[in-house]
Design an enzyme around this catalytic site. Structure first.
Site, PDB file in Angstrom:
ATOM      1  CB  THR A 213       3.736  -8.343  -4.755  1.00 49.36           C
ATOM      2  OG1 THR A 213       3.761  -9.565  -5.496  1.00 49.36           O
ATOM      3  CG2 THR A 213       4.013  -8.622  -3.289  1.00 49.36           C
ATOM      4  CG  ASP A 214       1.688 -10.030  -9.506  1.00 52.86           C
ATOM      5  OD1 ASP A 214       2.894  -9.854  -9.743  1.00 52.86           O
ATOM      6  OD2 ASP A 214       1.189 -11.158  -9.331  1.00 52.86           O
TER       7      ASP A 214
ATOM      8  CB  THR B  26       1.607 -14.147  -2.158  1.00 51.31           C
ATOM      9  OG1 THR B  26       1.562 -14.219  -3.579  1.00 51.31           O
ATOM     10  CG2 THR B  26       2.574 -15.183  -1.646  1.00 51.31           C
TER      11      THR B  26
END
Lengths: 169, 169, 169, 169
Positions: A81-82, A10
């Site tokens: 972040t995942d 992101t």
């Protein structure tokens, strides 16, 4: 000199009108460091360019090799972040002793850095401080906190990272 | 809990059209921490509201007393950059032993946090990390670096802070 | 081609850390037009660089002469809001028949364009549309509305422009 | 009162971390109008919430009915840019005489309004002016220009709208 590796996620997402989608663009980090008036040398290098859900074992191996190879002992990684926890745990793994002496801080963003409201600039500042001060090890930096990758998870519903108790071996 | 004291300065400057001037406004820090998705408790308190060039000895004494009095051992202070070094040195001074066990990080901004381009968000993130990790002492955090207040100065022409050699006593 | 004259005022104010003040900087308008993806030729020229409270009769005469002299019949002027009405009325005055065939739209901003929140971009878009569509005359464009300069005033307390009844001659 | 209908599209796209995608969110327009200090009544209503490439004939019929039904004679529509021309042409079509007396301005954005750099605020200001001043008809407002929907197309490669010659009937 501080070394920053970008891996996509992101942090670097931008909106391309041509196809009405949000995709990984050129890293915003050099521009962000200028905006922050950072006055020491930071080398930013794009190692991967993917949503972190799409990262493969091969991708993580590439990242690991780059981190191991650079002469710098302090390395900052921006990451989606995942699967940030997963990558951090891999860098921590026992057999990867080559990283032993390095301070590695992994951060990311919940909102792309090019948005009016984003956690990216705060997180970058946070990580730049953490990587300079912390002793050798692998750390996650999110939500204004530092996490041990073995005791952290992303709470997807709550949009934040949280500490979890490590399972006894 | 982390304690943040604001003292005015560029960090919190806003533009008031009514008189066509730029003045100290309500602190932006709570809003910035929300934007950064910070998930632990941070108490923000406005101690002074002045351009740092206008701070008096009495003002600095008020700040010192507040820092000494709070139970927290980790304190972040936002401060105008023009006299940030002076305030930091005062907090460091020998006779002020009451602060001895505290980690105090002072940061500021060259551009108001409400501007589209500003170093405020980066510096806030940087300082929030530094104050959590550093051992007891007083530190300046600007330009992505940490400075010892006894060996730092603001280079006004270059719009940045730099390290200077401490004069032998 | 559309002609834009800038005269200073809040629209172009920036924050200079060196002296901790907010001053007139280089016009942001060319950059704003790029951000807005404007695809036709617009010539931007800085005629004056002052807070509008400091504009003198001589300054207004300079502006008037520039507007009268350019070949374009459609002219947009950015101006500080405090004396925008006064300048507009001067451009309207009977003896200034040289402007008779021109469409002149004057706009400004309550918040500098470089701030995260500002009316400058909206007002610029509003004025660029108005100046292309309106028939010859002098207009104020603020708060999403068009005003006749003879029947407008700035309500300083309320931070907005409002229509007033013209006094009978 | 001015009536604004939103239909989705880039204008209102936000980034949802939970699924790492960019989706239609609540309209930003009320917040944008506040930021622009707009002082007259504007009613904003969400009629559709889709990427414009996914709009069906039924969707366009719903929009048409809403526009025809409201008492206001001046209506602003925000719309995804990919099929903006198609929707405008439908509103223009002969048999749709019910819209005959209305001024309808359709605008959109190439970059979401929540991004740091976006054409959305400029385009909203531009359209708010255009819809107040133009005579009855259907207009496209993009790139700082007004287009006749029968003579406009989106140049996808160049990321802008351009005028084309209408084919003789």
């Amino acid at each position: 000199m501080l070394r920053i590796f970008t891996t996509g996620g992101t942090f670097d997402k931008v909106y391309f009108d041509a196809n009405s989608e949000f995709q990984i663009g050129d890293s915003e980090i050099p521009e962000m460091l200028r905006e922050a008036n950072v006055t020491f040398d930071i080398a930013v290098e794009s190692v991967l360019r993917k949503d972190s859900l799409e990262l493969t074992d091969e991708d993580r191996q590439i990242l690991y090799e780059r981190v191991a190879k650079v002469p710098e002992t302090r390395v900052l990684i921006t990451h989606g972040t995942d699967t940030m926890v997963q990558t951090a745990q891999l860098l921590l793994a026992d057999e990867r002793a080559k990283l032993g002496g390095k301070t590695i801080v992994i951060t990311g963003a919940m909102q792309p850095s090019r948005m009016r409201r984003s956690d990216a600039m705060f997180n970058l500042g946070f990580a730049v401080a953490a990587v300079q001060v912390l002793q050798a090890g692998v750390y996650l930096a999110m939500n204004g906190r530092l996490f041990d990758p073995r005791e952290a998870r992303k709470n997807v519903q709550a949009h934040r990272f949280e500490a979890i108790s490590r399972k006894p071996g």
